[in-house]
Motif scaffolding. Structure first.
Motif, PDB file in Angstrom:
ATOM      1  N   ALA A  40       0.825  -1.213   0.000  1.00 55.90           N
ATOM      2  CA  ALA A  40       0.000   0.000   0.000  1.00 55.90           C
ATOM      3  C   ALA A  40       0.857   1.261   0.000  1.00 55.90           C
ATOM      4  O   ALA A  40       0.380   2.344  -0.314  1.00 55.90           O
ATOM      5  CB  ALA A  40      -0.940  -0.002   1.206  1.00 55.90           C
ATOM      6  N   GLN A  41       2.137   1.125   0.345  1.00 56.23           N
ATOM      7  CA  GLN A  41       2.995   2.307   0.407  1.00 56.23           C
ATOM      8  C   GLN A  41       3.446   2.772  -0.973  1.00 56.23           C
ATOM      9  O   GLN A  41       3.591   3.978  -1.212  1.00 56.23           O
ATOM     10  CB  GLN A  41       4.214   2.038   1.298  1.00 56.23           C
ATOM     11  N   ASP A  42       3.732   1.852  -1.872  1.00 60.42           N
ATOM     12  CA  ASP A  42       4.121   2.221  -3.232  1.00 60.42           C
ATOM     13  C   ASP A  42       4.056   0.988  -4.138  1.00 60.42           C
ATOM     14  O   ASP A  42       4.983   0.186  -4.184  1.00 60.42           O
ATOM     15  CB  ASP A  42       5.529   2.826  -3.241  1.00 60.42           C
ATOM     16  N   GLN A  43       2.946   0.882  -4.855  1.00 62.83           N
ATOM     17  CA  GLN A  43       2.749  -0.295  -5.711  1.00 62.83           C
ATOM     18  C   GLN A  43       3.743  -0.366  -6.853  1.00 62.83           C
ATOM     19  O   GLN A  43       4.214  -1.445  -7.210  1.00 62.83           O
ATOM     20  CB  GLN A  43       1.347  -0.261  -6.317  1.00 62.83           C
ATOM     21  N   THR A  44       4.038   0.792  -7.449  1.00 60.29           N
ATOM     22  CA  THR A  44       4.968   0.786  -8.581  1.00 60.29           C
ATOM     23  C   THR A  44       6.351   0.354  -8.111  1.00 60.29           C
ATOM     24  O   THR A  44       7.022  -0.450  -8.772  1.00 60.29           O
ATOM     25  CB  THR A  44       5.033   2.186  -9.211  1.00 60.29           C
ATOM     26  N   ALA A  45       6.758   0.874  -6.964  1.00 61.77           N
ATOM     27  CA  ALA A  45       8.063   0.480  -6.438  1.00 61.77           C
ATOM     28  C   ALA A  45       8.090  -1.021  -6.169  1.00 61.77           C
ATOM     29  O   ALA A  45       9.082  -1.698  -6.455  1.00 61.77           O
ATOM     30  CB  ALA A  45       8.373   1.256  -5.158  1.00 61.77           C
ATOM     31  N   ARG A  67      11.413   6.563  -4.590  1.00 67.03           N
ATOM     32  CA  ARG A  67      10.300   5.646  -4.311  1.00 67.03           C
ATOM     33  C   ARG A  67      10.654   4.525  -3.341  1.00 67.03           C
ATOM     34  O   ARG A  67      10.445   3.350  -3.623  1.00 67.03           O
ATOM     35  CB  ARG A  67       9.755   5.084  -5.610  1.00 67.03           C
ATOM     36  N   LEU A  68      11.138   4.915  -2.181  1.00 65.90           N
ATOM     37  CA  LEU A  68      11.375   3.932  -1.120  1.00 65.90           C
ATOM     38  C   LEU A  68      10.034   3.595  -0.478  1.00 65.90           C
ATOM     39  O   LEU A  68       9.041   4.268  -0.718  1.00 65.90           O
ATOM     40  CB  LEU A  68      12.316   4.538  -0.077  1.00 65.90           C
ATOM     41  N   PHE A  69      10.016   2.561   0.334  1.00 66.67           N
ATOM     42  CA  PHE A  69       8.823   2.274   1.132  1.00 66.67           C
ATOM     43  C   PHE A  69       9.000   3.072   2.424  1.00 66.67           C
ATOM     44  O   PHE A  69       9.761   2.677   3.306  1.00 66.67           O
ATOM     45  CB  PHE A  69       8.697   0.775   1.390  1.00 66.67           C
ATOM     46  N   PRO A  70       8.315   4.221   2.508  1.00 66.46           N
ATOM     47  CA  PRO A  70       8.667   5.200   3.543  1.00 66.46           C
ATOM     48  C   PRO A  70       8.526   4.688   4.966  1.00 66.46           C
ATOM     49  O   PRO A  70       9.336   5.028   5.827  1.00 66.46           O
ATOM     50  CB  PRO A  70       7.718   6.367   3.273  1.00 66.46           C
ATOM     51  N   LYS A  71       7.498   3.855   5.198  1.00 68.18           N
ATOM     52  CA  LYS A  71       7.259   3.412   6.574  1.00 68.18           C
ATOM     53  C   LYS A  71       7.824   2.034   6.862  1.00 68.18           C
ATOM     54  O   LYS A  71       7.414   1.378   7.813  1.00 68.18           O
ATOM     55  CB  LYS A  71       5.773   3.484   6.888  1.00 68.18           C
ATOM     56  N   LEU A  72       8.752   1.595   6.031  1.00 71.12           N
ATOM     57  CA  LEU A  72       9.486   0.373   6.351  1.00 71.12           C
ATOM     58  C   LEU A  72      10.917   0.778   6.699  1.00 71.12           C
ATOM     59  O   LEU A  72      11.390   1.843   6.308  1.00 71.12           O
ATOM     60  CB  LEU A  72       9.484  -0.594   5.169  1.00 71.12           C
ATOM     61  N   THR A  73      11.589  -0.095   7.439  1.00 68.75           N
ATOM     62  CA  THR A  73      12.947   0.236   7.846  1.00 68.75           C
ATOM     63  C   THR A  73      13.902   0.097   6.655  1.00 68.75           C
ATOM     64  O   THR A  73      13.560  -0.474   5.618  1.00 68.75           O
ATOM     65  CB  THR A  73      13.440  -0.708   8.958  1.00 68.75           C
ATOM     66  N   VAL A  74      15.102   0.627   6.844  1.00 71.10           N
ATOM     67  CA  VAL A  74      16.159   0.500   5.846  1.00 71.10           C
ATOM     68  C   VAL A  74      16.360  -0.978   5.509  1.00 71.10           C
ATOM     69  O   VAL A  74      16.403  -1.376   4.339  1.00 71.10           O
ATOM     70  CB  VAL A  74      17.463   1.116   6.397  1.00 71.10           C
ATOM     71  N   HIS A  75      16.442  -1.795   6.555  1.00 68.78           N
ATOM     72  CA  HIS A  75      16.664  -3.226   6.374  1.00 68.78           C
ATOM     73  C   HIS A  75      15.523  -3.867   5.584  1.00 68.78           C
ATOM     74  O   HIS A  75      15.761  -4.631   4.637  1.00 68.78           O
ATOM     75  CB  HIS A  75      16.795  -3.879   7.754  1.00 68.78           C
ATOM     76  N   GLU A  76      14.292  -3.535   5.933  1.00 60.85           N
ATOM     77  CA  GLU A  76      13.142  -4.104   5.222  1.00 60.85           C
ATOM     78  C   GLU A  76      13.124  -3.668   3.757  1.00 60.85           C
ATOM     79  O   GLU A  76      12.802  -4.455   2.864  1.00 60.85           O
ATOM     80  CB  GLU A  76      11.830  -3.684   5.905  1.00 60.85           C
ATOM     81  N   ASN A  77      13.477  -2.408   3.498  1.00 59.40           N
ATOM     82  CA  ASN A  77      13.561  -1.932   2.118  1.00 59.40           C
ATOM     83  C   ASN A  77      14.574  -2.761   1.331  1.00 59.40           C
ATOM     84  O   ASN A  77      14.322  -3.148   0.191  1.00 59.40           O
ATOM     85  CB  ASN A  77      13.962  -0.458   2.086  1.00 59.40           C
ATOM     86  N   LEU A  78      15.714  -3.023   1.951  1.00 59.41           N
ATOM     87  CA  LEU A  78      16.749  -3.796   1.260  1.00 59.41           C
ATOM     88  C   LEU A  78      16.286  -5.229   0.990  1.00 59.41           C
ATOM     89  O   LEU A  78      16.470  -5.750  -0.119  1.00 59.41           O
ATOM     90  CB  LEU A  78      18.041  -3.805   2.078  1.00 59.41           C
ATOM     91  N   LEU A  79      15.670  -5.850   1.996  1.00 60.83           N
ATOM     92  CA  LEU A  79      15.212  -7.227   1.795  1.00 60.83           C
ATOM     93  C   LEU A  79      14.167  -7.312   0.680  1.00 60.83           C
ATOM     94  O   LEU A  79      14.133  -8.280  -0.079  1.00 60.83           O
ATOM     95  CB  LEU A  79      14.643  -7.811   3.093  1.00 60.83           C
ATOM     96  N   LEU A  80      13.333  -6.278   0.559  1.00 61.87           N
ATOM     97  CA  LEU A  80      12.345  -6.283  -0.524  1.00 61.87           C
ATOM     98  C   LEU A  80      13.020  -6.238  -1.887  1.00 61.87           C
ATOM     99  O   LEU A  80      12.498  -6.754  -2.869  1.00 61.87           O
ATOM    100  CB  LEU A  80      11.367  -5.124  -0.358  1.00 61.87           C
ATOM    101  N   GLY A  81      14.193  -5.615  -1.932  1.00 60.24           N
ATOM    102  CA  GLY A  81      14.942  -5.584  -3.187  1.00 60.24           C
ATOM    103  C   GLY A  81      15.257  -6.981  -3.690  1.00 60.24           C
ATOM    104  O   GLY A  81      15.392  -7.206  -4.894  1.00 60.24           O
ATOM    105  N   ALA A  82      15.356  -7.939  -2.769  1.00 61.40           N
ATOM    106  CA  ALA A  82      15.708  -9.313  -3.140  1.00 61.40           C
ATOM    107  C   ALA A  82      14.476 -10.174  -3.411  1.00 61.40           C
ATOM    108  O   ALA A  82      14.560 -11.391  -3.401  1.00 61.40           O
ATOM    109  CB  ALA A  82      16.548  -9.943  -2.035  1.00 61.40           C
TER     110      ALA A  82
END
Ligand SMILES: Nc1ncnc2c1ncn2[C@@H]1O[C@H](COP(=O)(O)OP(=O)(O)OP(=O)(O)O)[C@@H](O)[C@H]1O
Ligand SMILES: [Mg+2]
Lengths: 289, 242
Positions: free
Chosen positions: A176-181, B92-107
């Protein structure tokens, strides 16, 4: 209020709070994480309660029935989301208002179907733990509430572990935070939301079993739980599972204290009152990010 | 050998035509600059490659040894699975997720999951500040740190081809320099092929091998090497203040 009465009120509030958390966890996923205005969530709880009732008629234990119903409810949730997505979400526009209308309609239809199938009379199930109580630290505690509390804790633990430890779980938190991302990470946002909605609905199987274990149910009962479940989901800070458990406890304790001191006629006002106070002080909820 | 070629594509948004007849080519282990001032279609081209904006004419082909894959018929998920990653405009980061969670989503993509730990170590080694702040929510970081996170998150998907859309926006001159150096370093260490959209010609020229200039949705100039770009009249006029 005497100290003894106060302790009793708080303890029964905690147990009630566990139950409130259990019935709200699915909404914390659907509304809290996905931003879907899922006003039919409490009605799906009632469906879970009636499905448990139907299985109990065959001699199956209500709690076991709740677990057995989870896969079917997951599928129902997936179907419901696909329908919602194809008809509403995909077309954009004022999705909040139209979504609300859609889920209100769904709730209404389900209620009518329940009346046609089961009639308007109250239904209940029987099990050894439903009428009994346990003596703990000098306090009388109903076994059924202890079970509700324990299952709420288990569900919270399972959900929060799933959301933080698995790839799909983390994608559910992000979608929900950013679908495109999220699409750029190689995930299909629609499929992620579909799974999340399936999970949210699967919790209604167990929570619905708890609903009919805690007390008799009737088809229109979902409407009574709109206030409580949305109060807990918003209080939790939209999307936090542990926050949902704590918010459920807060609602349970508040309600129990209000009922003990002011009388039962205040009951319906507690959840919305609490919601208004929290929104005024901390709009992002108590445990939100 | 991988090669990405954009062949005479048209693209736009409904009635708005943005790109017309754009062709370019990115060969393995090159760093190619895509220059152009505001609104000339750089981001649109990036989004076309990623399958986020439909292409109405032409083709985008990924050549991998003997295989030729037309990306215009593929979904974004399939394109990411082929090893192409975009660091999008605005991060376009996931603003309300942590740095670590953002990185894991990259994978997230299947091909990157087995390499997650190795990529994570790499990212934390390349950007120590991300390790220090791994538990912080992405929105609460500074612009420079957010840009690092956006780049690191794309690296987490184990890409072969990395597209970077205007990494310098909103950063101080010193941070722009650092960011460019970091893209250059990652490119060398990971053996990446890079296409970078930029307006900052001076900083881009430090890491680019060659480049294209996009004007009003068309390729107005192609510099076969950095010298050609540096001496192009267009570049002089638009970017070097001459
Ligand atoms: N979603 C959209 N809908 C309609 N028009 C759009 C959309 N996105 C971009 N445009 C238009 O397309 C044109 C090219 O935009 P694009 O973002 O590709 O340019 P750019 O070169 O990346 O510019 P910038 O340097 O500002 O990022 C602009 O005229 C812009 O107004
Ligand atoms: Mg742009």
């Amino acid at each position: 209020m005497s100290l003894e009465l106060l302790v009793e009120a708080v303890v029964s509030g905690i147990l009630l709070g566990g139950f409130y958390a259990a019935v709200s966890l699915g909404l914390s996923v659907a509304f809290g994480l996905l931003d879907v205005p899922h006003i039919a969530h409490p009605t799906l709880l009632v469906v879970g309660a009636y499905a448990t009732y139907a299985l109990a008629q065959l001699g199956i234990d209500p709690i076991a029935a709740g677990f057995m119903l989870m896969p079917a409810f997951f599928v129902i949730g997936v179907g419901l989301y696909r329908f919602y997505h194809a008809l509403f979400e995909r077309r954009g526009g004022d999705i909040a208002l139209r979504g609300l209308a859609f889920f209100f309609g769904i709730a209404f239809i389900i209620e009518v179907v329940l009346i046609l199938v089961f009639g308007v009379d109250q239904r209940l199930v029987e099990a050894a733990y439903i009428g009994s109580s346990v003596q703990l630290a000098g306090l009388q505690m109903p076994s059924r509430m202890l079970i509700a509390f324990a299952l709420a804790g288990l569900l919270t633990l399972l959900l929060s572990t799933y959301l933080s430890r698995t790839f799909t779980g983390r994608a559910i938190k992000a979608v929900a935070q950013d679908q495109t991302a999220l699409a750029l990470m190689g995930a299909d946002p629609v499929r992620i939301k579909q799974s999340a909605f399936g999970i949210a609905t699967a919790t209604c199987a167990i929570a619905g079993a708890l609903l009919i274990i805690v007390g008799p149910v009737e088809p229109g009962m979902g409407r009574l739980y709109i206030g409580g479940t949305f109060c807990v989901a918003v209080l939790a800070g939209l999307g936090s599972m542990k926050g949902t458990l704590l918010a459920g406890l807060i609602l349970g304790i508040t309600e129990s204290l209000v009922l003990t001191s002011l009388g039962t006629s205040w009951a319906p006002a507690v959840s919305f009152g609490l919601l208004l106070v929290v929104l005024a002080i901390r709009p992002s909820g108590l445990f939100g990010r | 050998m991988v090669k990405l070629s954009v062949n005479a594509i048209d693209a736009g948004y409904g009635a708005v035509h943005v790109l017309s007849g754009v062709s370019l080519e990115i060969r393995e282990s090159e760093t190619v600059a895509l220059l152009g001032t505001n609104g000339n279609g750089k981001s649109t081209l990036m989004k076309c490659i990623m399958g986020l904006t439909p292409v109405t004419r032409g083709s985008i082909v990924l050549e991998d040894d003997e295989e030729r894959i037309d990306l215009t018929t593929k979904s974004t998920q399939e394109i990411v699975a082929l090893g192409i990653a975009l660091v999008p405009e605005g991060r376009r980061l996931f603003p309300k997720l942590t740095v670590h969670e953002n990185l894991l989503l990259g994978a997230f993509r299947a091909g990157a999951r087995t390499e997650m730990q190795r990529n994570l170590d790499r990212c934390y080694a390349a950007f120590p500040v991300l390790r220090e702040r791994s538990g912080q929510l992405a929105y609460s970081m500074s612009g420079g740190q957010q840009q690092m996170l956006a780049i690191a998150r794309a690296v987490m998907s184990s890409p072969r081809i990395l597209l970077v859309d205007e990494p310098s926006v909103g950063l101080s001159p010193m941070l722009v320099k650092q960011t460019m150096d970091m893209i250059g370093t990652l490119k060398r260490e990971l053996g990446l092929t890079v296409l970078m959209a930029e307006q900052n010609f001076h900083e881009t020229s430090r890491i680019a091998d060659r480049g294209y200039v996009l004007v009003h949705g068309q390729i107005a100039f192609e510099g076969k090497n950095l010298q050609e770009l540096l001496h192009s009249d267009l570049v002089k006029r638009h970017y070097l203040g001459a």
